[in-house]
Design a protein around this motif. Sequence first.
Motif, short mmCIF file in Angstrom:
data_model
loop_
_atom_site.label_atom_id
_atom_site.label_comp_id
_atom_site.label_asym_id
_atom_site.label_seq_id
_atom_site.Cartn_x
_atom_site.Cartn_y
_atom_site.Cartn_z
N GLY A 154 0.79 -1.22 0.00
CA GLY A 154 0.00 0.00 0.00
C GLY A 154 0.82 1.27 0.00
O GLY A 154 2.05 1.26 0.06
N GLN A 155 0.13 2.39 -0.06
CA GLN A 155 0.77 3.70 -0.13
C GLN A 155 1.02 4.23 1.27
O GLN A 155 0.19 4.90 1.86
CB GLN A 155 -0.11 4.65 -0.94
CG GLN A 155 -0.31 4.19 -2.37
CD GLN A 155 -1.19 5.12 -3.18
OE1 GLN A 155 -1.63 6.15 -2.69
NE2 GLN A 155 -1.45 4.76 -4.42
N GLN A 156 2.19 3.89 1.81
CA GLN A 156 2.56 4.31 3.16
C GLN A 156 3.04 5.76 3.15
O GLN A 156 3.49 6.27 2.13
CB GLN A 156 3.66 3.40 3.72
CG GLN A 156 3.32 1.93 3.71
CD GLN A 156 2.26 1.57 4.73
OE1 GLN A 156 2.13 2.23 5.76
NE2 GLN A 156 1.51 0.52 4.47
N GLU A 157 2.96 6.40 4.31
CA GLU A 157 3.39 7.78 4.43
C GLU A 157 4.64 7.87 5.31
O GLU A 157 4.97 6.96 6.06
CB GLU A 157 2.27 8.63 5.05
CG GLU A 157 0.99 8.67 4.20
CD GLU A 157 1.18 9.44 2.91
OE1 GLU A 157 2.19 10.17 2.78
OE2 GLU A 157 0.32 9.30 2.00
N GLY A 158 5.34 9.00 5.20
CA GLY A 158 6.50 9.25 6.05
C GLY A 158 7.61 8.25 5.81
O GLY A 158 7.84 7.78 4.69
N ASP A 159 8.33 7.92 6.90
CA ASP A 159 9.43 6.97 6.79
C ASP A 159 8.96 5.59 6.34
O ASP A 159 9.72 4.81 5.78
CB ASP A 159 10.17 6.85 8.12
CG ASP A 159 10.94 8.11 8.45
OD1 ASP A 159 11.23 8.88 7.52
OD2 ASP A 159 11.26 8.32 9.64
N ALA A 160 7.68 5.28 6.62
CA ALA A 160 7.16 3.95 6.30
C ALA A 160 7.19 3.69 4.80
O ALA A 160 7.24 2.54 4.37
CB ALA A 160 5.74 3.79 6.83
N ARG A 161 7.18 4.75 3.99
CA ARG A 161 7.18 4.54 2.53
C ARG A 161 8.50 3.98 2.05
O ARG A 161 8.61 3.45 0.95
CB ARG A 161 6.85 5.84 1.81
CG ARG A 161 7.94 6.90 1.91
CD ARG A 161 7.48 8.22 1.32
NE ARG A 161 7.29 8.12 -0.13
CZ ARG A 161 7.12 9.19 -0.90
NH1 ARG A 161 7.12 10.40 -0.37
NH2 ARG A 161 6.97 9.05 -2.19
N PHE A 162 9.56 4.08 2.87
CA PHE A 162 10.86 3.52 2.52
C PHE A 162 11.14 2.22 3.26
O PHE A 162 12.25 1.72 3.22
CB PHE A 162 11.96 4.54 2.84
CG PHE A 162 11.76 5.86 2.17
CD1 PHE A 162 11.93 5.98 0.80
CD2 PHE A 162 11.39 6.97 2.90
CE1 PHE A 162 11.73 7.21 0.17
CE2 PHE A 162 11.19 8.20 2.28
CZ PHE A 162 11.36 8.32 0.91
N ASP A 163 10.15 1.70 3.95
CA ASP A 163 10.33 0.49 4.76
C ASP A 163 9.78 -0.70 3.97
O ASP A 163 8.57 -0.88 3.85
CB ASP A 163 9.58 0.63 6.09
CG ASP A 163 9.79 -0.56 7.01
OD1 ASP A 163 10.38 -1.56 6.56
OD2 ASP A 163 9.35 -0.49 8.17
N ALA A 164 10.68 -1.53 3.44
CA ALA A 164 10.25 -2.66 2.62
C ALA A 164 9.46 -3.68 3.41
O ALA A 164 8.71 -4.48 2.83
CB ALA A 164 11.46 -3.33 1.97
N ASN A 165 9.62 -3.69 4.74
CA ASN A 165 8.80 -4.60 5.54
C ASN A 165 7.33 -4.25 5.44
O ASN A 165 6.46 -5.10 5.64
CB ASN A 165 9.23 -4.56 7.01
CG ASN A 165 10.61 -5.11 7.22
OD1 ASN A 165 10.95 -6.16 6.69
ND2 ASN A 165 11.43 -4.39 7.97
#
Length: 681
Positions: free
Chosen positions: A345-356
């Motif tokens: 999904g389309q994560q926001e913030g740092d989560a958008r770079f978290d492959a987990n």
Amino acid sequence: MIMKTKKRNYIFLAVLMMGIATMMTGCAKEDIASNDNGGGTNPTDMNVDELNVKVTADMPTAVLSSFDENSMGAALVRRLSNTTTSLDENTKMVLIKGEDIKNRPITEWFQAAKIYLKGGFIAVEKPRNAHMVEVAEQLSTKLEQATVELMTQSGHVTITPPKQQSGNAINSDAARINARVANIAAIAGRRGAASGTDAVAEMVIFSPRGYYQCEPHQGVLVSSSYTDKDGKEVVQEEIHNPDYTKRSSGCLADGAAMWLNTKNAQTTTNKATNRADGQGAINELMSASEEHYYQRNLWAYDWNSQDRKKPNGFTETIRVWGSHNMKTNKDYYFVEQKALSAVGGQQEGDARFDANKTLYVGPYKENEWMDASYDYDGVHYTGYYGAYWHDGTYSLNLVGSGTIKLEDALPTTDNNTTSTSIAVGETHSETSTVGVSMGMVGFNPSVGLNYSHGWTDGTSYTMTTTTNTKEIAVQKNTEANKVIWKYQIGQTPYADMDTDKHRLAPAAVTTDVNMDNQACWSVENPEGEYTLEVTSNSYIQSLWSNRDNWRCHNVVSPSTENNKYKLIVPNRAVQTWHMDVTFPEIGQEGHEGQKGLLTQYLKEQFPDLYQTKQSLADKTAESENTIKILVNQADYLLHNTDGGQTLREYALDLGISQYTIKWFTTDDKHSVYTVDVKAKE
């Protein structure tokens, strides 16, 4: 392509370090507490996974090994609310390293067999082929003995050995375990993990209702392709090595815990309503004969040409219902294949770079670039867009002796809602018991569960599919008895290879893409076991750009190609059992007049239990798997406070202080089973 990304490495590392610093300084005490599944509140606890643990397996577990802190075993332990170092009567699951299997006391296998039969779990981390063989051998020799003990430990059940002991008796639970071990070894062999030193899985968990298998952490070949500025396709292949961290292993353990919770809930809410009476579909009346659950990583590349691995991003569940029609001598196999590609999904913030969490890194607006814009070697690079699910190919095929016919398969083509029913035999109600059917709805059988694959005279299979997301089209094709589904998104994100304009990937393919395929086969004159051949390929695509144009970049994630599963043999033999009530106490001839009355009371209170003549299905005419379950449940019901108290009061009113219910055959090939009931202690 690798050389062009050196400057982007620095940009990526800078962004990453800023994100880590923010995460470290922003951790509150309660945040760490939510990560620490043991309920601790120490913000410096180094044993946490650095994950927000969403799934906790709530079951008493005997942890028989010490696990490395970065391993999946240790991560799963952190998700268990109640652990011990030894087996006891409350143990629901056994967790052990594969390498420790041969170092444990032999008596533990007997206890483990009883835990398994009561609906529990046996989890093995990093097992090799030899470890799986040991599991199969030990459980196979203990399951029969454990079944008898569970039936007789109350002191109410007596089993008299038959006059002739048949050498063809089959223990269904043992056969199931052996089939699973063979399937796991076969999958590992095709993956190249056939040597004695390689793990066949990161973790395997056995349960009566199915088994869980997680792909091992090992080097995986990932292929990718893209079109260069001259229009030529460039193909790259790289080996991605294992990455053992608390975080990655924690993601794997989340998947295992979720599966455990699902299976545990199914066990505790099981209803004993498994009579195949022609009134419904087999897949509605019975649990699946077997469930294969397989998880592996999903891969993509980021804008820095580095791999992005989402642990357990791809999961495949295969459910099989196997049934035999005694009158027509046909087997029927209904198969459901669920293939889930969890892009994130389309994560926001740092989560958008978290492959987990996600493989999709943006941008989220049309024609918007990533921030990693720079010039290198005369070329202006403006970012990377992806990843998203692009297409998938899945197939099912049944192989074996006899005349195999593909009855039907869904979905058919494109986006539709379809429901179909496949007749198995004459539609009429049968009075014979198939497997087990008891009158206490909600009662949880304590042993066996063999009735989940039985025989039938008059039920059907029902298949239903709902409309897929409109962005995904599906086309079904058949080759003889093999059915193939091809799924593909209808619109790609790039509009023109020669422009910097692009479309956004549909939201439906940036989150979780779930395919549900179903098929049914009939087999005339079946013999032996049958093999289900399964393929599942999930393709992830991404888009990267320079100043001149957008380019397509395909990543072929590791595929579960050509997996073969040995299927559980349905019950193909009917046994005729007789039931009687006797009075073992002295002077019982005085009860002759009351026998008919007590028998009538039994029939009225437990109509599914008491039948003077019962036809039970089993694998062979000499096997006794089903009657054991029936006797065990009868023992429970007749001594249960709610279920048996009224009947005991009837007996006392008739002057009967003790009676015995007996099950027997007339062929001298089977044991005699009795349940003793004392109306007054």
